[in-house]
Design a protein around this motif. Structure first.
Motif, mmCIF file in Angstrom:
data_model
loop_
_atom_site.group_PDB
_atom_site.id
_atom_site.type_symbol
_atom_site.label_atom_id
_atom_site.label_comp_id
_atom_site.label_asym_id
_atom_site.label_seq_id
_atom_site.Cartn_x
_atom_site.Cartn_y
_atom_site.Cartn_z
ATOM 1 N N LEU A 1 132.632 50.291 77.032
ATOM 2 C CA LEU A 1 132.829 50.590 75.608
ATOM 3 C C LEU A 1 133.897 51.665 75.418
ATOM 4 O O LEU A 1 134.677 51.605 74.462
ATOM 5 N N ILE A 2 133.925 52.631 76.318
ATOM 6 C CA ILE A 2 134.984 53.655 76.276
ATOM 7 C C ILE A 2 136.340 52.981 76.464
ATOM 8 O O ILE A 2 137.294 53.258 75.722
ATOM 9 N N SER A 3 136.436 52.061 77.439
ATOM 10 C CA SER A 3 137.693 51.335 77.674
ATOM 11 C C SER A 3 138.083 50.500 76.466
ATOM 12 O O SER A 3 139.238 50.494 76.046
ATOM 13 N N TRP A 4 137.100 49.762 75.929
ATOM 14 C CA TRP A 4 137.380 48.944 74.742
ATOM 15 C C TRP A 4 137.873 49.808 73.588
ATOM 16 O O TRP A 4 138.804 49.446 72.889
ATOM 17 N N GLY A 5 137.211 50.942 73.395
ATOM 18 C CA GLY A 5 137.600 51.831 72.296
ATOM 19 C C GLY A 5 139.035 52.316 72.436
ATOM 20 O O GLY A 5 139.809 52.270 71.474
ATOM 21 N N CYS A 6 139.382 52.769 73.635
ATOM 22 C CA CYS A 6 140.759 53.238 73.867
ATOM 23 C C CYS A 6 141.756 52.096 73.694
ATOM 24 O O CYS A 6 142.786 52.241 73.029
ATOM 25 N N LEU A 7 141.439 50.949 74.292
ATOM 26 C CA LEU A 7 142.334 49.786 74.250
ATOM 27 C C LEU A 7 142.468 49.237 72.832
ATOM 28 O O LEU A 7 143.580 48.965 72.363
ATOM 29 N N ALA A 8 141.347 49.086 72.134
ATOM 30 C CA ALA A 8 141.389 48.561 70.767
ATOM 31 C C ALA A 8 142.138 49.513 69.839
ATOM 32 O O ALA A 8 142.906 49.074 68.978
ATOM 33 N N PHE A 9 141.935 50.807 70.007
ATOM 34 C CA PHE A 9 142.605 51.795 69.167
ATOM 35 C C PHE A 9 144.120 51.677 69.286
ATOM 36 O O PHE A 9 144.827 51.605 68.286
ATOM 37 N N THR A 10 144.617 51.658 70.517
ATOM 38 C CA THR A 10 146.078 51.611 70.679
ATOM 39 C C THR A 10 146.644 50.216 70.408
ATOM 40 O O THR A 10 147.705 50.089 69.797
ATOM 41 N N HIS A 11 145.943 49.164 70.836
ATOM 42 C CA HIS A 11 146.464 47.799 70.715
ATOM 43 C C HIS A 11 146.423 47.305 69.267
ATOM 44 O O HIS A 11 147.409 46.776 68.759
ATOM 45 N N TYR A 12 145.273 47.483 68.621
ATOM 46 C CA TYR A 12 145.096 46.900 67.292
ATOM 47 C C TYR A 12 145.366 47.881 66.149
ATOM 48 O O TYR A 12 145.956 47.503 65.147
ATOM 49 N N LEU A 13 144.944 49.129 66.292
ATOM 50 C CA LEU A 13 145.144 50.073 65.192
ATOM 51 C C LEU A 13 146.537 50.703 65.198
ATOM 52 O O LEU A 13 147.148 50.856 64.144
ATOM 53 N N LEU A 14 147.014 51.075 66.365
ATOM 54 C CA LEU A 14 148.337 51.686 66.438
ATOM 55 C C LEU A 14 149.449 50.655 66.618
ATOM 56 O O LEU A 14 150.625 50.990 66.476
ATOM 57 N N GLY A 15 149.083 49.433 66.967
ATOM 58 C CA GLY A 15 150.079 48.381 67.150
ATOM 59 C C GLY A 15 150.872 48.506 68.435
ATOM 60 O O GLY A 15 151.911 47.870 68.600
ATOM 61 N N LEU A 16 150.391 49.303 69.372
ATOM 62 C CA LEU A 16 151.052 49.442 70.673
ATOM 63 C C LEU A 16 150.490 48.344 71.570
ATOM 64 O O LEU A 16 149.547 48.555 72.311
ATOM 65 N N ASP A 17 151.098 47.153 71.490
ATOM 66 C CA ASP A 17 150.492 45.973 72.110
ATOM 67 C C ASP A 17 151.238 45.443 73.330
ATOM 68 O O ASP A 17 150.985 44.328 73.768
ATOM 69 N N SER A 18 152.074 46.257 73.921
ATOM 70 C CA SER A 18 152.752 45.822 75.151
ATOM 71 C C SER A 18 151.786 45.937 76.323
ATOM 72 O O SER A 18 150.765 46.633 76.245
ATOM 73 N N GLN A 19 152.121 45.287 77.397
ATOM 74 C CA GLN A 19 151.274 45.380 78.585
ATOM 75 C C GLN A 19 151.258 46.817 79.108
ATOM 76 O O GLN A 19 150.226 47.296 79.570
ATOM 77 N N LEU A 20 152.389 47.522 79.018
ATOM 78 C CA LEU A 20 152.443 48.927 79.452
ATOM 79 C C LEU A 20 151.499 49.783 78.611
ATOM 80 O O LEU A 20 150.718 50.579 79.151
ATOM 81 N N ALA A 21 151.541 49.614 77.282
ATOM 82 C CA ALA A 21 150.662 50.396 76.406
ATOM 83 C C ALA A 21 149.196 50.079 76.693
ATOM 84 O O ALA A 21 148.347 50.979 76.722
ATOM 85 N N ASP A 22 148.891 48.790 76.922
ATOM 86 C CA ASP A 22 147.515 48.411 77.243
ATOM 87 C C ASP A 22 147.066 49.044 78.554
ATOM 88 O O ASP A 22 145.913 49.454 78.684
ATOM 89 N N ASN A 23 147.964 49.125 79.523
ATOM 90 C CA ASN A 23 147.621 49.741 80.801
ATOM 91 C C ASN A 23 147.407 51.242 80.664
ATOM 92 O O ASN A 23 146.504 51.801 81.283
#
Length: 182
Positions: free
Chosen positions: A119-141
Protein backbone atom coordinates in the motif's frame (compact mmCIF):
# COMPACT_ATOMS: atom_id res chain seq x y z
CA UNK A 1 46.45 0.81 37.50
CA UNK A 2 50.04 -0.42 37.74
CA UNK A 3 51.17 2.94 39.09
CA UNK A 4 48.84 2.56 42.05
CA UNK A 5 50.50 -0.62 43.25
CA UNK A 6 48.83 -3.64 44.69
CA UNK A 7 47.18 -1.59 47.44
CA UNK A 8 44.91 0.24 44.96
CA UNK A 9 42.18 -2.42 44.98
CA UNK A 10 42.31 -2.53 48.77
CA UNK A 11 41.56 1.19 48.95
CA UNK A 12 38.49 0.97 46.69
CA UNK A 13 35.25 0.94 48.57
CA UNK A 14 32.82 -1.94 48.21
CA UNK A 15 30.45 0.44 46.32
CA UNK A 16 33.21 1.33 43.83
CA UNK A 17 33.95 -2.34 43.17
CA UNK A 18 30.24 -3.11 42.67
CA UNK A 19 29.82 -0.05 40.43
CA UNK A 20 32.82 -1.02 38.29
CA UNK A 21 31.49 -4.57 37.97
CA UNK A 22 27.97 -3.39 37.06
CA UNK A 23 29.35 -0.86 34.56
CA UNK A 24 31.47 -3.57 32.94
CA UNK A 25 28.52 -5.95 32.67
CA UNK A 26 26.25 -3.22 31.31
CA UNK A 27 28.85 -2.28 28.69
CA UNK A 28 29.24 -5.93 27.70
CA UNK A 29 25.44 -6.34 27.37
CA UNK A 30 25.16 -3.17 25.27
CA UNK A 31 28.07 -4.24 23.05
CA UNK A 32 26.54 -7.72 22.63
CA UNK A 33 23.14 -6.26 21.78
CA UNK A 34 24.74 -3.89 19.26
CA UNK A 35 26.58 -6.81 17.59
CA UNK A 36 23.37 -8.87 17.41
CA UNK A 37 21.41 -5.93 16.00
CA UNK A 38 24.17 -5.24 13.47
CA UNK A 39 24.15 -8.88 12.33
CA UNK A 40 20.34 -8.83 12.10
CA UNK A 41 20.38 -5.62 10.03
CA UNK A 42 23.06 -7.08 7.72
CA UNK A 43 21.06 -10.26 7.11
CA UNK A 44 17.79 -8.35 6.73
CA UNK A 45 19.52 -5.98 4.32
CA UNK A 46 20.96 -8.82 2.25
CA UNK A 47 17.57 -10.51 1.95
CA UNK A 48 16.01 -7.13 1.19
CA UNK A 49 18.57 -6.36 -1.50
CA UNK A 50 17.89 -9.65 -3.27
CA UNK A 51 14.12 -9.16 -2.92
CA UNK A 52 14.60 -5.63 -4.27
CA UNK A 53 16.38 -6.97 -7.36
CA UNK A 54 13.57 -9.49 -7.88
CA UNK A 55 10.92 -6.77 -7.39
CA UNK A 56 12.53 -4.13 -9.61
CA UNK A 57 13.51 -6.57 -12.34
CA UNK A 58 10.09 -8.16 -12.57
CA UNK A 59 8.36 -4.76 -12.30
CA UNK A 60 10.38 -3.38 -15.21
CA UNK A 61 9.91 -6.50 -17.35
CA UNK A 62 6.15 -6.33 -16.79
CA UNK A 63 5.99 -2.50 -17.09
CA UNK A 64 7.91 -2.57 -20.39
CA UNK A 65 5.87 -5.46 -21.78
CA UNK A 66 2.42 -6.89 -21.17
CA UNK A 67 1.51 -4.44 -18.38
CA UNK A 68 2.85 -1.23 -19.93
CA UNK A 69 -0.39 0.61 -19.12
CA UNK A 70 -0.86 -0.95 -15.66
CA UNK A 71 1.96 0.06 -13.33
CA UNK A 72 -0.02 -0.82 -10.19
CA UNK A 73 -0.72 -4.35 -11.44
CA UNK A 74 2.93 -4.77 -12.45
CA UNK A 75 4.00 -3.57 -9.00
CA UNK A 76 1.57 -5.93 -7.27
CA UNK A 77 2.88 -8.98 -9.14
CA UNK A 78 6.53 -8.04 -8.59
CA UNK A 79 5.95 -7.42 -4.87
CA UNK A 80 4.13 -10.73 -4.36
CA UNK A 81 6.98 -12.70 -5.96
CA UNK A 82 9.66 -10.77 -4.02
CA UNK A 83 7.67 -11.20 -0.79
CA UNK A 84 7.53 -14.96 -1.22
CA UNK A 85 11.31 -15.05 -1.53
CA UNK A 86 11.75 -12.67 1.44
CA UNK A 87 9.56 -14.78 3.73
CA UNK A 88 11.54 -17.95 3.09
CA UNK A 89 14.91 -16.20 3.40
CA UNK A 90 14.04 -14.19 6.51
CA UNK A 91 12.45 -17.13 8.35
CA UNK A 92 15.27 -19.53 7.50
CA UNK A 93 18.27 -17.20 7.71
CA UNK A 94 17.73 -13.74 9.25
CA UNK A 95 15.44 -14.90 12.06
CA UNK A 96 16.23 -18.62 12.18
CA UNK A 97 17.26 -18.39 15.84
CA UNK A 98 14.00 -16.76 16.89
CA UNK A 99 11.21 -18.75 18.49
CA UNK A 100 8.71 -20.33 16.13
CA UNK A 101 5.34 -18.82 16.97
CA UNK A 102 3.33 -20.92 14.56
CA UNK A 103 3.62 -21.17 10.80
CA UNK A 104 0.12 -19.79 10.23
CA UNK A 105 0.63 -16.82 12.55
CA UNK A 106 4.03 -15.92 11.10
CA UNK A 107 2.91 -16.31 7.51
CA UNK A 108 -0.26 -14.26 8.05
CA UNK A 109 1.63 -11.45 9.83
CA UNK A 110 4.45 -11.51 7.28
CA UNK A 111 2.13 -11.20 4.31
CA UNK A 112 -0.10 -8.64 6.10
CA UNK A 113 3.01 -6.56 6.81
CA UNK A 114 4.01 -6.77 3.18
CA UNK A 115 0.45 -5.88 2.11
CA UNK A 116 0.81 -2.65 4.10
CA UNK A 117 4.23 -2.09 2.48
CA UNK A 118 2.55 -2.68 -0.91
CA UNK A 119 0.00 0.00 0.00
CA UNK A 120 2.93 2.33 0.69
CA UNK A 121 4.30 1.50 -2.79
CA UNK A 122 0.90 1.97 -4.41
CA UNK A 123 0.46 5.30 -2.65
CA UNK A 124 3.82 6.62 -3.80
CA UNK A 125 3.37 5.27 -7.33
CA UNK A 126 -0.24 6.43 -7.71
CA UNK A 127 0.60 9.89 -6.36
CA UNK A 128 3.38 10.54 -8.86
CA UNK A 129 1.92 8.61 -11.83
CA UNK A 130 -1.72 9.69 -11.68
CA UNK A 131 -1.86 12.86 -9.57
CA UNK A 132 1.38 14.54 -10.61
CA UNK A 133 1.32 13.12 -14.14
CA UNK A 134 4.90 11.86 -13.90
CA UNK A 135 4.16 8.71 -15.89
CA UNK A 136 7.49 7.75 -17.43
CA UNK A 137 9.12 4.48 -16.52
CA UNK A 138 11.91 6.45 -14.79
CA UNK A 139 9.40 8.38 -12.65
CA UNK A 140 7.58 5.14 -11.80
CA UNK A 141 10.87 3.57 -10.75
CA UNK A 142 11.87 6.50 -8.56
CA UNK A 143 8.54 6.66 -6.75
CA UNK A 144 7.79 2.93 -6.64
CA UNK A 145 11.27 1.47 -6.27
CA UNK A 146 13.26 4.12 -4.40
CA UNK A 147 10.99 6.23 -2.22
CA UNK A 148 8.38 3.54 -1.54
CA UNK A 149 10.96 0.80 -0.96
CA UNK A 150 12.83 2.98 1.54
CA UNK A 151 9.67 3.72 3.52
CA UNK A 152 8.46 0.12 3.25
CA UNK A 153 11.81 -1.28 4.38
CA UNK A 154 11.81 0.75 7.59
CA UNK A 155 8.25 -0.34 8.29
CA UNK A 156 8.96 -4.05 7.55
CA UNK A 157 12.14 -4.20 9.66
CA UNK A 158 10.31 -2.81 12.68
CA UNK A 159 7.29 -5.12 12.29
CA UNK A 160 9.31 -8.28 11.50
CA UNK A 161 11.52 -7.98 14.55
CA UNK A 162 8.71 -6.84 16.85
CA UNK A 163 5.76 -9.04 15.87
CA UNK A 164 6.45 -11.48 13.05
CA UNK A 165 9.69 -13.03 14.38
CA UNK A 166 9.77 -11.81 18.01
CA UNK A 167 12.48 -12.60 20.51
CA UNK A 168 11.51 -15.20 23.09
CA UNK A 169 10.89 -12.45 25.67
CA UNK A 170 8.30 -10.81 23.39
CA UNK A 171 6.53 -13.90 22.01
CA UNK A 172 2.78 -13.31 22.31
CA UNK A 173 1.29 -15.29 25.22
CA UNK A 174 -1.26 -17.08 23.02
CA UNK A 175 1.51 -18.24 20.66
CA UNK A 176 3.94 -19.22 23.44
CA UNK A 177 1.55 -21.33 25.53
CA UNK A 178 0.60 -24.78 24.27
CA UNK A 179 -3.12 -25.32 24.05
CA UNK A 180 -4.53 -27.66 26.71
CA UNK A 181 -5.26 -31.23 25.66
CA UNK A 182 -8.95 -32.17 25.63
Amino acid sequence: MRGHGSGYAAHMTQAQVVEATVDGRAQARVAGAARRLGAEIAKFGTVGAIAFVIDVSLFNILRAGVLSDSPLTAKTISVVVATGFAYVANRNWTYRDRARTGYGRETALFFATNAVALLISWGCLAFTHYLLGLDSQLADNISGNVIAVGLGTLFRFWVYRTWVFPTEETVPVAAAEPSPSP
